[in-house]
Design a protein around this motif. Structure first.
Motif, PDB file in Angstrom:
ATOM      1  N   LEU A   1       0.865  -1.013  -0.053  1.00  0.00           N
ATOM      2  CA  LEU A   1      -0.043   0.039  -0.222  1.00  0.00           C
ATOM      3  C   LEU A   1       1.010   1.132   0.010  1.00  0.00           C
ATOM      4  O   LEU A   1       0.513   2.400  -0.781  1.00  0.00           O
ATOM      5  CB  LEU A   1      -1.059   0.028   1.104  1.00  0.00           C
ATOM      6  CG  LEU A   1      -1.848   1.269   1.396  1.00  0.00           C
ATOM      7  CD1 LEU A   1      -2.748   1.264   0.185  1.00  0.00           C
ATOM      8  CD2 LEU A   1      -2.665   1.163   2.707  1.00  0.00           C
ATOM      9  N   GLY A   2       1.828   1.323   0.924  1.00  0.00           N
ATOM     10  CA  GLY A   2       2.944   2.213   0.830  1.00  0.00           C
ATOM     11  C   GLY A   2       3.374   2.646  -0.462  1.00  0.00           C
ATOM     12  O   GLY A   2       3.545   3.764  -0.919  1.00  0.00           O
ATOM     13  N   MET A   3       3.710   1.532  -1.304  1.00  0.00           N
ATOM     14  CA  MET A   3       4.325   1.811  -2.408  1.00  0.00           C
ATOM     15  C   MET A   3       3.409   2.206  -3.540  1.00  0.00           C
ATOM     16  O   MET A   3       3.928   3.160  -4.544  1.00  0.00           O
ATOM     17  CB  MET A   3       4.929   0.231  -2.884  1.00  0.00           C
ATOM     18  CG  MET A   3       6.196  -0.315  -2.213  1.00  0.00           C
ATOM     19  SD  MET A   3       6.317  -2.020  -2.639  1.00  0.00           S
ATOM     20  CE  MET A   3       7.473  -2.360  -1.676  1.00  0.00           C
ATOM     21  N   PHE A   4       2.505   1.548  -3.450  1.00  0.00           N
ATOM     22  CA  PHE A   4       1.131   2.245  -4.246  1.00  0.00           C
ATOM     23  C   PHE A   4       1.126   4.010  -4.085  1.00  0.00           C
ATOM     24  O   PHE A   4       1.074   4.527  -5.070  1.00  0.00           O
ATOM     25  CB  PHE A   4      -0.081   1.693  -3.978  1.00  0.00           C
ATOM     26  CG  PHE A   4      -0.628   0.556  -4.769  1.00  0.00           C
ATOM     27  CD1 PHE A   4       0.131  -0.402  -4.718  1.00  0.00           C
ATOM     28  CD2 PHE A   4      -1.690   0.763  -5.703  1.00  0.00           C
ATOM     29  CE1 PHE A   4       0.049  -1.651  -5.723  1.00  0.00           C
ATOM     30  CE2 PHE A   4      -1.914  -0.491  -6.587  1.00  0.00           C
ATOM     31  CZ  PHE A   4      -0.938  -1.578  -6.687  1.00  0.00           C
ATOM     32  N   VAL A   5       1.048   4.210  -2.925  1.00  0.00           N
ATOM     33  CA  VAL A   5       0.955   5.680  -2.530  1.00  0.00           C
ATOM     34  C   VAL A   5       1.771   6.370  -2.991  1.00  0.00           C
ATOM     35  O   VAL A   5       2.146   7.527  -3.511  1.00  0.00           O
ATOM     36  CB  VAL A   5       0.496   5.898  -1.080  1.00  0.00           C
ATOM     37  CG1 VAL A   5       0.617   7.526  -0.675  1.00  0.00           C
ATOM     38  CG2 VAL A   5      -0.467   5.267  -0.838  1.00  0.00           C
ATOM     39  N   ILE A   6       3.160   5.894  -2.783  1.00  0.00           N
ATOM     40  CA  ILE A   6       4.391   6.626  -3.155  1.00  0.00           C
ATOM     41  C   ILE A   6       4.606   6.887  -4.777  1.00  0.00           C
ATOM     42  O   ILE A   6       5.050   7.876  -5.060  1.00  0.00           O
ATOM     43  CB  ILE A   6       5.582   6.147  -2.264  1.00  0.00           C
ATOM     44  CG1 ILE A   6       6.829   7.116  -2.334  1.00  0.00           C
ATOM     45  CG2 ILE A   6       6.254   5.026  -3.382  1.00  0.00           C
ATOM     46  CD1 ILE A   6       7.637   6.809  -1.510  1.00  0.00           C
ATOM     47  N   SER A   7       3.996   5.924  -5.466  1.00  0.00           N
ATOM     48  CA  SER A   7       4.517   5.993  -6.851  1.00  0.00           C
ATOM     49  C   SER A   7       3.362   7.002  -7.497  1.00  0.00           C
ATOM     50  O   SER A   7       3.587   7.432  -8.533  1.00  0.00           O
ATOM     51  CB  SER A   7       4.454   4.533  -7.482  1.00  0.00           C
ATOM     52  OG  SER A   7       2.941   4.416  -7.407  1.00  0.00           O
ATOM     53  N   SER A   8       2.210   7.233  -6.739  1.00  0.00           N
ATOM     54  CA  SER A   8       1.308   8.396  -7.307  1.00  0.00           C
ATOM     55  C   SER A   8       1.431   9.765  -6.557  1.00  0.00           C
ATOM     56  O   SER A   8       0.738  10.702  -6.816  1.00  0.00           O
ATOM     57  CB  SER A   8       0.113   7.793  -7.041  1.00  0.00           C
ATOM     58  OG  SER A   8      -0.439   6.970  -8.039  1.00  0.00           O
ATOM     59  N   ALA A   9       2.527   9.903  -5.233  1.00  0.00           N
ATOM     60  CA  ALA A   9       2.171  11.107  -4.348  1.00  0.00           C
ATOM     61  C   ALA A   9       2.948  12.240  -5.420  1.00  0.00           C
ATOM     62  O   ALA A   9       3.684  12.057  -6.131  1.00  0.00           O
ATOM     63  CB  ALA A   9       3.240  10.805  -3.284  1.00  0.00           C
ATOM     64  N   GLY A  10       2.174  13.573  -5.134  1.00  0.00           N
ATOM     65  CA  GLY A  10       2.845  14.594  -5.872  1.00  0.00           C
ATOM     66  C   GLY A  10       3.106  15.704  -4.927  1.00  0.00           C
ATOM     67  O   GLY A  10       3.135  16.718  -4.991  1.00  0.00           O
ATOM     68  N   ASN A  11       3.147  15.234  -3.648  1.00  0.00           N
ATOM     69  CA  ASN A  11       3.199  16.118  -2.582  1.00  0.00           C
ATOM     70  C   ASN A  11       4.449  15.796  -1.599  1.00  0.00           C
ATOM     71  O   ASN A  11       4.352  14.345  -1.197  1.00  0.00           O
ATOM     72  CB  ASN A  11       1.915  16.380  -1.663  1.00  0.00           C
ATOM     73  CG  ASN A  11       2.064  17.531  -0.585  1.00  0.00           C
ATOM     74  OD1 ASN A  11       2.539  17.508   0.303  1.00  0.00           O
ATOM     75  ND2 ASN A  11       1.218  18.472  -0.902  1.00  0.00           N
ATOM     76  N   LEU A  12       5.232  16.460  -1.197  1.00  0.00           N
ATOM     77  CA  LEU A  12       6.484  16.136  -0.368  1.00  0.00           C
ATOM     78  C   LEU A  12       5.857  15.347   0.816  1.00  0.00           C
ATOM     79  O   LEU A  12       6.531  14.449   1.574  1.00  0.00           O
ATOM     80  CB  LEU A  12       7.347  17.108  -0.054  1.00  0.00           C
ATOM     81  CG  LEU A  12       8.131  17.461  -1.409  1.00  0.00           C
ATOM     82  CD1 LEU A  12       8.994  18.834  -0.966  1.00  0.00           C
ATOM     83  CD2 LEU A  12       9.033  16.605  -1.753  1.00  0.00           C
ATOM     84  N   ILE A  13       4.987  15.834   1.615  1.00  0.00           N
ATOM     85  CA  ILE A  13       4.482  15.332   2.611  1.00  0.00           C
ATOM     86  C   ILE A  13       3.872  13.942   2.631  1.00  0.00           C
ATOM     87  O   ILE A  13       3.989  13.066   3.362  1.00  0.00           O
ATOM     88  CB  ILE A  13       3.424  16.203   3.438  1.00  0.00           C
ATOM     89  CG1 ILE A  13       4.192  17.292   4.328  1.00  0.00           C
ATOM     90  CG2 ILE A  13       2.672  15.465   4.458  1.00  0.00           C
ATOM     91  CD1 ILE A  13       5.121  16.807   5.272  1.00  0.00           C
ATOM     92  N   LEU A  14       3.187  13.628   1.609  1.00  0.00           N
ATOM     93  CA  LEU A  14       2.762  12.489   1.445  1.00  0.00           C
ATOM     94  C   LEU A  14       3.884  11.565   0.765  1.00  0.00           C
ATOM     95  O   LEU A  14       3.682  10.330   1.160  1.00  0.00           O
ATOM     96  CB  LEU A  14       1.626  12.550   0.046  1.00  0.00           C
ATOM     97  CG  LEU A  14       0.835  11.235  -0.197  1.00  0.00           C
ATOM     98  CD1 LEU A  14      -0.200  10.989   1.025  1.00  0.00           C
ATOM     99  CD2 LEU A  14      -0.164  11.528  -1.132  1.00  0.00           C
TER     100      LEU A  14
END
Lengths: 507, 543
Positions: free
Chosen positions: A129-142
């Protein structure tokens, strides 16, 4: 005023609805995560049921990935990006997820009688799940939050076989290095925030196009953020945790860290560079122009050369196969960074092609290591003598994976290297290509040691053949066949990477 | 063009070993002593069968080959051409369209090599009878090696060429490493790393050429008009073109090998089992010089003109140095006959280099003919060493003597090979060496005169070896039968299987000594065309 507020809320809700629909695969993973906890409570005795539920979770997420419409847009107010680029990496994570669960089924060290496996599969889902989010994140905090989600799960997974001393050592080292790296990264993020007044990569980009001030604080902040990424992809000089963790962790987790975790690191690093530092007005051109005066090309090239060279040369002296493959994975991070250095669409395509081939061969190699360790209880190079004759299938498969990692045709690894070198040569960085090919010659020297011990030594030994189930055998084929197939007919691979390189940057 | 079951002859001859591998894989290894023996024999004879079919197809190709077609850079005059799209990707950013073709065909340069490969692979199966362990793996690797070598000689697409070129490395590594002599591990990895070192630069040049031309087709790369303006290899005698030529040359020279890239060869040859030494010397070394003529020379003709003096010099040094090293085997170390022959290979491949550098019809014809002849003659020599080594388990020059009385037939065959290697008139080696010297003297008289010393040295080390081993008194320890149990060797003299390997080669050596035209005619028009290409390139460069 009132109507303005309601308009605002209306937009808010509409965006939320749209984003949540696109967010379905991540929601599935999160649901599966929770479900696993419950399933684990009910079926504590069974070793495999939680694993099967995890597989189902991955399967449903895959279905949602496939049926969700091709969409390139922001989600959650620019926090999140839905684009083909992130989808490519999500598929990589899903394939790795399937692979790691299946590999874990056949692991003797994990499936001991006194161990519950519920948390293990739960944490794998959490990490994915963490990997999914990181590959789509557009914000440094995310990005930071997703990185921590990944890391925290992987710390526990690395030490999951806690009765083995080196596993606990691995976990502890991982935690300490991880804490340091993420501390430096958040420090860098805070400086960037102070400079630019925003955490969104796209607004940082917009800010940098007009920025006239001193470049030094910007360089420092970027380098500090880079520490976080460098740690995830285990590039030199942020690699020190890699050999110990890879050696100590259960083989399946080592494989997962070396492929999926690295892929996540690359995905976010590539997005960070492109969304943050490339002039978006001509991002589709053959050569990208940078908006800031940070020489990313040079920085990444240095990282690449260091990773390749140090990874390969240190691997020469390793006597433990897992540790050797750990150094090899550092070297592979170096090869892939060559593709990033080029800073063009073509370079990114090359990295993505490389990742798919790397997934096949690296998972395959670690899987063979695990099957061997199941039987002989060792990962030492010395104990591999004559194994090719005790199990011709594993011996042949291992030789194919290692030849592929070296980058010789007709294997998938060659295709990956071919595109990387093409990208590098086309952007006239011939010195880098020369360093790269010389490194693959060096890498042959240690990869060859493994199949030397397996085939050249102990030819006449009459030890019993290695035993493994028919399903374990099928999984070997599942890695070998694509490794060879994509080495000869790789057109679909290139098409996939080509159609996935599009990264949504708000224009 | 004729077809075999609807498959083009070149595809058939190249991929037949793959079929053979599948058959071998299906042969069960047997439970008890007797079925095991049957299984091993089955493995052997299937391999013999496969390579025999290859030889027959090669002879059919030979019979249907038209000697008037030039080939080299003219796509219309290649023969038995097959062209199928392999990889086709359109509109990649940065790369543009990627087209790789399965493109095979032969001309006068490759036809003799295809013939040679089929011949050597066939006879070397007979000397594989001496392999004593892991038979199935051995024959499978053997066939995979066969596939790779044949593929190199028929490929006309650089990418395909490269894939076949690299495909041979792994089987060769295992063949030396598992079935080789005492220092096999060292020899195998040295060979592997050395050759890979050479070929990775070839990979870079290949990619650079692809960007400059827009295809991997070797023939497209030979046409200067195809080079896009502004690309890395566009123009004439630019620095990058010269660098690329040197990179290719080094890659191929490692395979030949010429001095100073020859150090893997003595190790690999000495440690490899007999049939693999035969293939190494008989075919693999030729791939180096073939690669030069097929790839480096026609694509970078002006660089040839630029570096030709050095190439001739390297050829001369290889001739003399190789010969001196071979002669040195009489003086120092273990006095190993196999090592002597290994070094003689360096010397004889030096003739090929010298002949190529002559850049005239005689020299180049001599060079290619020398490639063919060295293939057959050295194959014989290694088999001869294998015969004595299998019996005595040693191959020291000074440990034998008077073998002529004990093994008369063997001595007869040996004499043919030794004299052919020396270059005795009437045997094939003489014709090719004479042609090389004739051609080279016209271009480099001084170097040629020095190189001619190599012939004298060659006669010295060969005759000395002959004298030491075959004449004089038989040492006491060999006076009894080779195998007291009589199980393996019933007679003192050479046996039937070994003769089956040696006699065909002896016939070829004698036949080509009398009728060289049988092979030379194949190449004449291609050779002249290649020289023309290189000459024109040289003129453009103002040389």
């Amino acid at each position: 005023m009132d109507s303005l507020l309601s308009l605002f809320i209306g937009q808010y809700v509409a965006d939320l609805k749209r984003s949540l629909a696109l967010f379905a695969p991540e929601l599935v993973l999160a649901t599966a995560f929770v479900l696993l906890v419950i399933v684990d409570l009910i079926f504590q005795k069974s070793k495999y049921i939680t694993g099967v539920v995890a597989l189902l979770g991955f399967a449903v997420a895959t279905i949602f990935m496939i049926v969700s419409p091709a969409n390139t847009s922001f989600g959650f107010w620019q926090m999140y990006v839905f684009d083909p680029f992130s989808n490519f990496f999500k598929y990589i994570f899903l394939i790795s997820g399937f692979a790691v669960v299946l590999i874990s089924f056949f692991s003797n060290e994990l499936n001991k009688s006194d161990r519950t496996m519920g948390e293990y599969y739960t944490l794998i889902l959490g990490m994915t799940l963490g990997m999914f989010v990181i590959s789509s994140a557009g914000n440094l905090i995310l990005i930071y939050l997703a990185l921590e989600t990944m890391s925290l799960s992987s710390y526990v997974l690395a030490g999951y076989t806690k009765e083995i001393k080196r596993a606990s050592e691995a976990s502890l080292k991982y935690v300490i290095y991880g804490a340091l790296a993420s501390g430096l990264m958040i420090y860098g993020i805070s400086i960037l925030y102070g400079l630019t007044g925003t955490l969104s990569l796209f607004q940082i980009n917009a800010f940098l196009t007009q920025y006239q001030g001193p470049v030094f604080p910007l360089v420092v902040a970027s380098l500090l953020v880079l520490v976080g990424f460098g740690y995830k992809i285990s590039a030199v000089p942020f690699h020190f945790w890699t050999p110990d963790v890879y050696e100590g962790a259960p083989v399946a987790i080592t494989a997962y860290l070396s492929v999926a975790s690295k892929a996540a690191g690359f995905a976010v690093f590539m997005r960070f560079l492109k969304a943050g530092f490339i002039d978006p007005t001509n991002a589709s051109e053959q050569v990208w122009t940078m908006v800031s005066s940070i020489d990313w090309k040079f920085i990444v090239a240095v990282l690449s050369v260091l990773s390749m060279t140090i990874g390969n040369f240190v691997a020469l002296w390793q006597t433990n196969v897992k540790r050797m493959l750990a150094y090899s994975s550092i070297a592979h991070a170096g090869y892939m960074l060559m593709g990033v250095t080029v800073m063009t669409e073509g370079g990114y395509i090359a990295v993505m092609i490389y990742f798919f081939t790397y997934l096949l061969m690296n998972f395959g190699a670690f899987y063979v290591v695990q099957l061997i360790a199941n039987e002989i209880g060792s990962e030492e190079l010395e104990d591999y003598n004559g194994l090719g004759y005790r199990s011709p299938l594993l011996g042949t498969a291992m030789a194919i994976f290692l030849v592929s990692l070296t980058g010789l045709p007709p294997t998938a690894g060659f295709v990956g290297k071919l595109y990387i070198f093409q990208a590098v040569i086309n952007s006239n960085m011939i010195w880098l290509a020369v360093v790269g090919v010389l490194n693959s010659v060096v890498s042959l020297a240690y990869y060859a040691k493994v199949f030397r011990n397996m085939w050249l030594r102990g030819v006449d030994s009459n030890s019993a053949p290695l035993k493994y189930s028919i399903y374990a055998q099928l999984l070997v084929y599942a890695f070998v066949i694509p490794t060879l197939y994509y080495g000869i007919f790789w057109t679909p691979l290139v098409f996939w990477a080509k159609s996935s390189v599009m990264m949504f940057i708000g224009k | 063009m004729f077809t075999i079951f609807g498959i083009g002859p070149l595809t058939f001859i190249t991929f037949l070993p793959l079929l053979g591998m599948l058959i071998l894989l299906a042969i069960p290894s047997g439970k008890d002593e007797k079925t095991k023996e049957t299984s091993i024999n089955l493995l052997r004879w299937v391999t013999v069968g496969i390579t025999f079919i290859q030889l027959v197809v090669a002879l059919l190709i030979y019979a249907n080959f038209r000697t008037d077609l030039v080939g080299v850079n003219d796509p219309n005059s290649f023969q038995f051409v097959e062209k199928v799209k392999w990889i086709s990707v359109k509109g990649l950013p940065l790369f543009g369209d990627l087209n790789i073709e399965y493109f095979v065909g032969i001309d006068g340069l490759s036809a003799p090599m295809v013939l040679l490969t089929a011949l050597i692979c066939f006879v070397a199966t007979f000397s594989s009878w001496s392999i004593k362990k892991a038979h199935k793996g051995y024959f499978m690797m053997y066939l995979l090696l066969d596939l790779g070598m044949m593929g190199v000689f028929v490929a006309l697409d650089f990418f395909l060429f490269y894939v076949f070129w690299e495909l041979m490395l792994l089987p060769m590594y295992f063949l030396i490493g598992i079935w080789g002599g005492p220092r096999k591990e060292y020899a195998a990895i040295k060979f592997f790393i050395y050759t890979l070192f050479g070929s990775v630069f070839m990979l870079l040049v290949m990619i650079g050429l692809y960007f400059s031309v827009g295809s991997f087709n070797l023939l497209d790369m030979m046409n200067p008009a195809n080079f896009k303006p502004g690309e890395i290899f566009t123009g004439f005698q630019t620095t990058w073109r010269l660098v690329a030529f040197v990179a290719l040359f080094v890659g191929f020279a490692i395979k030949v090998p010429t001095v100073p890239f020859h150090t893997w060869l003595p190790d690999a040859h000495v440690e490899a089992p007999t049939p693999i030494s035969v293939i190494l010397a008989g075919i693999l070394l030729k791939m180096g010089t073939y690669g030069m003529l097929r790839v480096a020379w026609p694509i970078f003709p002006e660089a040839v003109a630029y570096f030709n003096n050095y190439i001739a010099f390297i050829g001369m040094v290889s001739i003399i140095y190789g010969a001196l090293c071979a002669l040195g085997q009489h003086k120092v170390g273990k006095r190993d006959l196999k090592k002597l022959i290994a070094y003689s290979s360096v010397s004889h491949m030096g003739y090929v280099m010298l002949g190529i550098s002559a850049l005239n019809s005689n020299g180049l014809t001599g060079a290619i003919f020398q490639m063919f002849n060295h293939g057959t003659i050295t194959a014989m020599l290694f088999m001869i060493v294998g015969v004595i080594y299998d019996r005595a388990h040693t191959r020291g020059l000074d440990e034998f003597g008077g073998l002529a009385n004990k093994m008369p037939v063997y001595t007869g065959i040996m004499a043919i090979a030794f004299f052919a290697a020396i270059g005795l008139p009437g045997l094939s080696g003489f014709i090719s060496e004479a042609l090389v010297f004739l051609g080279a003297f016209a271009t480099y008289p001084v170097l040629t005169v020095i190189s001619a010393l190599g012939v004298v040295l060659g006669a010295a080390y060969m005759l000395w070896a002959l004298q030491r081993m075959f004449f004089g008194k038989l040492p006491e320890r060999w006076s009894g039968p080779w195998d007291p149990t009589g199980k393996e060797y019933k007679h003192d003299d050479i046996n039937g299987i070994e003769l089956a390997a040696l006699v065909p080669l002896a016939i070829v050596v004698i036949f080509l000594g009398v009728f060289p035209g049988a092979v030379v005619n194949l190449m004449t028009s291609s050779v002249n065309h290649l020289i023309e290409i290189v000459k024109i390139g040289g003129q453009f460069a103002g040389m």
